[in-house]
Write an enzyme that holds these catalytic residues in place. Structure first.
Site, mmCIF file in Angstrom:
data_model
loop_
_atom_site.group_PDB
_atom_site.id
_atom_site.type_symbol
_atom_site.label_atom_id
_atom_site.label_comp_id
_atom_site.label_asym_id
_atom_site.label_seq_id
_atom_site.Cartn_x
_atom_site.Cartn_y
_atom_site.Cartn_z
ATOM 1 N N ASN A 26 -3.310 2.706 -13.999
ATOM 2 C CA ASN A 26 -2.658 1.800 -12.645
ATOM 3 C C ASN A 26 -0.684 2.178 -12.908
ATOM 4 O O ASN A 26 -0.514 2.715 -13.641
ATOM 5 C CB ASN A 26 -2.899 0.356 -13.808
ATOM 6 C CG ASN A 26 -1.667 -1.026 -13.223
ATOM 7 O OD1 ASN A 26 -1.392 -0.958 -12.079
ATOM 8 N ND2 ASN A 26 -1.006 -1.462 -13.642
ATOM 9 N N HIS A 53 2.696 0.603 -13.377
ATOM 10 C CA HIS A 53 3.664 0.077 -13.262
ATOM 11 C C HIS A 53 4.749 -0.089 -13.310
ATOM 12 O O HIS A 53 5.740 0.893 -13.806
ATOM 13 C CB HIS A 53 3.227 -0.306 -15.081
ATOM 14 C CG HIS A 53 4.090 -1.418 -15.135
ATOM 15 N ND1 HIS A 53 3.901 -2.806 -14.857
ATOM 16 C CD2 HIS A 53 4.936 -1.609 -15.894
ATOM 17 C CE1 HIS A 53 4.549 -4.225 -15.136
ATOM 18 N NE2 HIS A 53 5.155 -3.160 -16.302
ATOM 19 N N GLU A 86 7.592 5.859 -8.798
ATOM 20 C CA GLU A 86 5.861 5.739 -8.742
ATOM 21 C C GLU A 86 5.227 6.581 -7.902
ATOM 22 O O GLU A 86 4.304 7.319 -8.189
ATOM 23 C CB GLU A 86 5.754 4.407 -8.325
ATOM 24 C CG GLU A 86 6.207 3.305 -8.988
ATOM 25 C CD GLU A 86 5.817 2.094 -9.089
ATOM 26 O OE1 GLU A 86 5.168 1.655 -8.095
ATOM 27 O OE2 GLU A 86 6.715 1.259 -8.849
ATOM 28 N N GLY A 124 1.083 -1.417 0.036
ATOM 29 C CA GLY A 124 0.029 0.215 0.060
ATOM 30 C C GLY A 124 1.159 1.126 0.075
ATOM 31 O O GLY A 124 0.266 2.409 0.322
ATOM 32 N N SER A 125 2.137 1.399 -0.737
ATOM 33 C CA SER A 125 3.042 2.264 -0.341
ATOM 34 C C SER A 125 2.454 3.891 -0.942
ATOM 35 O O SER A 125 2.641 4.492 -1.050
ATOM 36 C CB SER A 125 4.281 2.388 -0.647
ATOM 37 O OG SER A 125 4.655 1.422 -2.033
ATOM 38 N N LEU A 129 -7.947 -7.114 -14.765
ATOM 39 C CA LEU A 129 -9.202 -6.579 -14.327
ATOM 40 C C LEU A 129 -9.896 -6.742 -15.541
ATOM 41 O O LEU A 129 -9.245 -7.182 -17.387
ATOM 42 C CB LEU A 129 -9.305 -5.642 -13.834
ATOM 43 C CG LEU A 129 -8.603 -4.649 -12.860
ATOM 44 C CD1 LEU A 129 -8.614 -3.263 -13.521
ATOM 45 C CD2 LEU A 129 -9.656 -5.138 -11.917
ATOM 46 N N LYS A 135 -12.861 -18.149 -10.864
ATOM 47 C CA LYS A 135 -11.973 -16.793 -11.346
ATOM 48 C C LYS A 135 -13.787 -16.225 -11.640
ATOM 49 O O LYS A 135 -13.180 -15.029 -11.382
ATOM 50 C CB LYS A 135 -10.839 -16.484 -12.488
ATOM 51 C CG LYS A 135 -9.467 -17.432 -11.839
ATOM 52 C CD LYS A 135 -8.441 -17.751 -12.866
ATOM 53 C CE LYS A 135 -7.153 -17.973 -12.783
ATOM 54 N NZ LYS A 135 -6.142 -18.014 -13.171
#
Length: 204
Positions: free
Chosen positions: A110, A112, A177, A15-16, A96, A68
């Site tokens: 997102n 990456h 990030e 969760g950073s 997703l 799934k």
């Protein structure tokens, strides 16, 4: 400035990036209502972070589903119930499904740990070192169908030092990030992102 946007975060791990984003949103007083952190992992360290911030959490434990398909169907229904304008995947380790992406077109971003389109998928930092590239980095992109294929919003490049291990490279990328993901959220919040074909224009 438009109406207050509603955001849901997806996270599976430490969760950073979630923490950096929440701190940025609150420091900048963005017109953004953080609805919830949703996780597929009951042990995710992001969950206690959310509680510390006073943010609602929802756990949809992937391991408890027989298929799934059942998990992803439930995920869609749960996120739909929040009615978000933006979904931020930060360290969310599930791909997703098309019906999810189609339900929220150009509303999912997102982060990456590579300079896409290079090294998509898992273990991007190891891929970069194994390939011997001299420059690595990170990307924030819109989520389209496929793995790390959507239009690029922001990127940050860093020079790889010859002595770096995979862990050292990962930490160097993570620092960047923490900068570009919150900035991308702000740009979305302020309606400054315009997609034309597969390119993102950042409006002034």
């Amino acid at each position: 400035m438009g109406k207050t946007k509603r955001v849901v975060f997806l996270a599976s791990g430490r969760g950073s990036n979630f923490s950096a984003s929440v701190e940025f949103i609150r420091k900048k007083k963005l017109k953004l209502d953080i609805l919830a952190l949703v996780s597929d992992n009951p042990e995710a360290k992001a969950l206690p972070l959310a509680k510390k911030f006073g943010i609602s959490t929802k756990v949809i434990p992937y391991s408890s589903y027989t298929t799934k398909l059942d998990y992803h169907r439930d995920l869609l229904h749960q996120v739909e119930a929040y009615d978000p304008d933006l979904i931020v995947a930060c360290g969310y380790m599930r791909i997703l499904k098309p019906d999810f992406v189609q339900r929220f077109p150009n509303q999912i971003i997102n982060v990456h740990p590579s300079l896409l389109p290079a090294f998509p998928g898992l273990d991007s930092q190891k891929q970069a070192l194994d390939y011997g590239v001299k420059v690595a980095g990170c990307t924030v992109h819109f989520v389209w169908e496929g793995v790390d294929t959507g239009p690029i919003i922001l990127q940050k490049a860093i020079a790889i030092r010859p002595e770096w291990t995979e862990k050292e490279l990962s930490l160097a990328i993570l620092k960047e990030e923490h900068k570009i993901l919150p900035l991308a959220i702000q740009l979305f919040c302020e309606d400054k992102l315009k997609i034309k074909e597969r390119k993102v224009e950042i409006l002034k």
